[in-house]
Motif scaffolding. Structure first.
Motif, PDB file in Angstrom:
ATOM      1  N   TYR A  35       0.843  -1.200   0.000  1.00  0.00           N
ATOM      2  CA  TYR A  35       0.000   0.000   0.000  1.00  0.00           C
ATOM      3  C   TYR A  35       0.878   1.249   0.000  1.00  0.00           C
ATOM      4  O   TYR A  35       0.556   2.247  -0.625  1.00  0.00           O
ATOM      5  CB  TYR A  35      -0.911  -0.021   1.236  1.00  0.00           C
ATOM      6  CG  TYR A  35      -1.645   1.273   1.485  1.00  0.00           C
ATOM      7  CD1 TYR A  35      -2.806   1.574   0.773  1.00  0.00           C
ATOM      8  CD2 TYR A  35      -1.179   2.197   2.416  1.00  0.00           C
ATOM      9  CE1 TYR A  35      -3.482   2.770   0.993  1.00  0.00           C
ATOM     10  CE2 TYR A  35      -1.847   3.389   2.641  1.00  0.00           C
ATOM     11  CZ  TYR A  35      -2.999   3.669   1.928  1.00  0.00           C
ATOM     12  OH  TYR A  35      -3.661   4.856   2.141  1.00  0.00           O
ATOM     13  N   PHE A  36       2.019   1.179   0.716  1.00  0.00           N
ATOM     14  CA  PHE A  36       2.926   2.321   0.819  1.00  0.00           C
ATOM     15  C   PHE A  36       3.840   2.442  -0.390  1.00  0.00           C
ATOM     16  O   PHE A  36       4.078   3.536  -0.889  1.00  0.00           O
ATOM     17  CB  PHE A  36       3.765   2.217   2.095  1.00  0.00           C
ATOM     18  CG  PHE A  36       2.923   2.181   3.332  1.00  0.00           C
ATOM     19  CD1 PHE A  36       2.306   3.327   3.804  1.00  0.00           C
ATOM     20  CD2 PHE A  36       2.725   0.993   4.010  1.00  0.00           C
ATOM     21  CE1 PHE A  36       1.504   3.293   4.939  1.00  0.00           C
ATOM     22  CE2 PHE A  36       1.930   0.949   5.150  1.00  0.00           C
ATOM     23  CZ  PHE A  36       1.317   2.105   5.613  1.00  0.00           C
ATOM     24  N   THR A  37       4.377   1.337  -0.848  1.00  0.00           N
ATOM     25  CA  THR A  37       5.195   1.285  -2.060  1.00  0.00           C
ATOM     26  C   THR A  37       5.299  -0.162  -2.500  1.00  0.00           C
ATOM     27  O   THR A  37       5.290  -1.071  -1.668  1.00  0.00           O
ATOM     28  CB  THR A  37       6.608   1.875  -1.858  1.00  0.00           C
ATOM     29  OG1 THR A  37       7.354   1.771  -3.080  1.00  0.00           O
ATOM     30  CG2 THR A  37       7.371   1.163  -0.760  1.00  0.00           C
ATOM     31  N   GLN A  38       5.415  -0.370  -3.792  1.00  0.00           N
ATOM     32  CA  GLN A  38       5.562  -1.730  -4.303  1.00  0.00           C
ATOM     33  C   GLN A  38       7.030  -2.106  -4.465  1.00  0.00           C
ATOM     34  O   GLN A  38       7.346  -3.233  -4.853  1.00  0.00           O
ATOM     35  CB  GLN A  38       4.809  -1.881  -5.618  1.00  0.00           C
ATOM     36  CG  GLN A  38       3.312  -1.773  -5.420  1.00  0.00           C
ATOM     37  CD  GLN A  38       2.524  -1.991  -6.704  1.00  0.00           C
ATOM     38  OE1 GLN A  38       3.081  -2.089  -7.782  1.00  0.00           O
ATOM     39  NE2 GLN A  38       1.211  -2.071  -6.571  1.00  0.00           N
ATOM     40  N   ARG A  40      10.132  -3.440  -3.159  1.00  0.00           N
ATOM     41  CA  ARG A  40      10.566  -4.272  -2.026  1.00  0.00           C
ATOM     42  C   ARG A  40      11.865  -3.750  -1.406  1.00  0.00           C
ATOM     43  O   ARG A  40      12.047  -3.848  -0.196  1.00  0.00           O
ATOM     44  CB  ARG A  40      10.732  -5.725  -2.462  1.00  0.00           C
ATOM     45  CG  ARG A  40       9.410  -6.410  -2.718  1.00  0.00           C
ATOM     46  CD  ARG A  40       9.642  -7.856  -3.197  1.00  0.00           C
ATOM     47  NE  ARG A  40       8.401  -8.492  -3.534  1.00  0.00           N
ATOM     48  CZ  ARG A  40       7.707  -9.269  -2.714  1.00  0.00           C
ATOM     49  NH1 ARG A  40       8.141  -9.501  -1.512  1.00  0.00           N
ATOM     50  NH2 ARG A  40       6.573  -9.812  -3.112  1.00  0.00           N
ATOM     51  N   SER A  41      12.749  -3.226  -2.222  1.00  0.00           N
ATOM     52  CA  SER A  41      14.018  -2.695  -1.718  1.00  0.00           C
ATOM     53  C   SER A  41      13.787  -1.513  -0.779  1.00  0.00           C
ATOM     54  O   SER A  41      14.414  -1.406   0.280  1.00  0.00           O
ATOM     55  CB  SER A  41      14.916  -2.287  -2.890  1.00  0.00           C
ATOM     56  OG  SER A  41      16.120  -1.757  -2.426  1.00  0.00           O
ATOM     57  N   THR A  42      12.878  -0.625  -1.134  1.00  0.00           N
ATOM     58  CA  THR A  42      12.539   0.518  -0.292  1.00  0.00           C
ATOM     59  C   THR A  42      11.917   0.051   1.018  1.00  0.00           C
ATOM     60  O   THR A  42      12.245   0.559   2.091  1.00  0.00           O
ATOM     61  CB  THR A  42      11.568   1.468  -1.027  1.00  0.00           C
ATOM     62  OG1 THR A  42      12.213   1.952  -2.212  1.00  0.00           O
ATOM     63  CG2 THR A  42      11.158   2.632  -0.160  1.00  0.00           C
ATOM     64  N   LEU A  43      11.044  -0.931   0.944  1.00  0.00           N
ATOM     65  CA  LEU A  43      10.421  -1.471   2.148  1.00  0.00           C
ATOM     66  C   LEU A  43      11.462  -2.123   3.057  1.00  0.00           C
ATOM     67  O   LEU A  43      11.452  -1.920   4.270  1.00  0.00           O
ATOM     68  CB  LEU A  43       9.331  -2.485   1.782  1.00  0.00           C
ATOM     69  CG  LEU A  43       8.080  -1.892   1.134  1.00  0.00           C
ATOM     70  CD1 LEU A  43       7.197  -3.002   0.569  1.00  0.00           C
ATOM     71  CD2 LEU A  43       7.307  -1.047   2.140  1.00  0.00           C
ATOM     72  N   LYS A  44      12.386  -2.893   2.472  1.00  0.00           N
ATOM     73  CA  LYS A  44      13.443  -3.528   3.256  1.00  0.00           C
ATOM     74  C   LYS A  44      14.281  -2.485   3.992  1.00  0.00           C
ATOM     75  O   LYS A  44      14.562  -2.622   5.179  1.00  0.00           O
ATOM     76  CB  LYS A  44      14.361  -4.354   2.350  1.00  0.00           C
ATOM     77  CG  LYS A  44      14.109  -5.801   2.421  1.00  0.00           C
ATOM     78  CD  LYS A  44      15.053  -6.697   1.683  1.00  0.00           C
ATOM     79  CE  LYS A  44      16.161  -6.116   0.885  1.00  0.00           C
ATOM     80  NZ  LYS A  44      16.910  -7.092   0.117  1.00  0.00           N
TER      81      LYS A  44
END
Length: 82
Positions: A35-38, A40-44
């Protein structure tokens, strides 16, 4: 061939495993986190420093972290803020 699962406290590793732990977390909650970003690197990167090594345990198979679990100690929570 059966593989054994090793359970260790995150703080007991001699190497920095925060990136691997964050990857397991993002993979497990990607549907909600996307929902915040797709990306995965940014989420990690966003979650990498969140997990307290003194509280989190990891499950490992043949050197690969496959699961994480918090076991809070009295007076502490599973996550920390910097």
């Amino acid at each position: 061939m059966m593989c054994s699962i090793t359970i260790r406290r995150m703080a007991d590793y001699e190497r920095d495993i925060r990136e691997e732990v964050a990857e397991v977390f993002v993979d497990g909650y990607y549907n909600e986190l996307s929902y915040f970003t797709q990306d995965r690197s940014t989420l990690k990167k966003a979650f990498q420093s969140l997990f307290s090594p003194e509280v989190f345990y990891v499950a490992e198979v043949q050197g690969v972290i496959i699961g994480i679990y918090p076991v809070p100690i009295m007076g502490s929570g599973p996550c920390r803020s910097n």
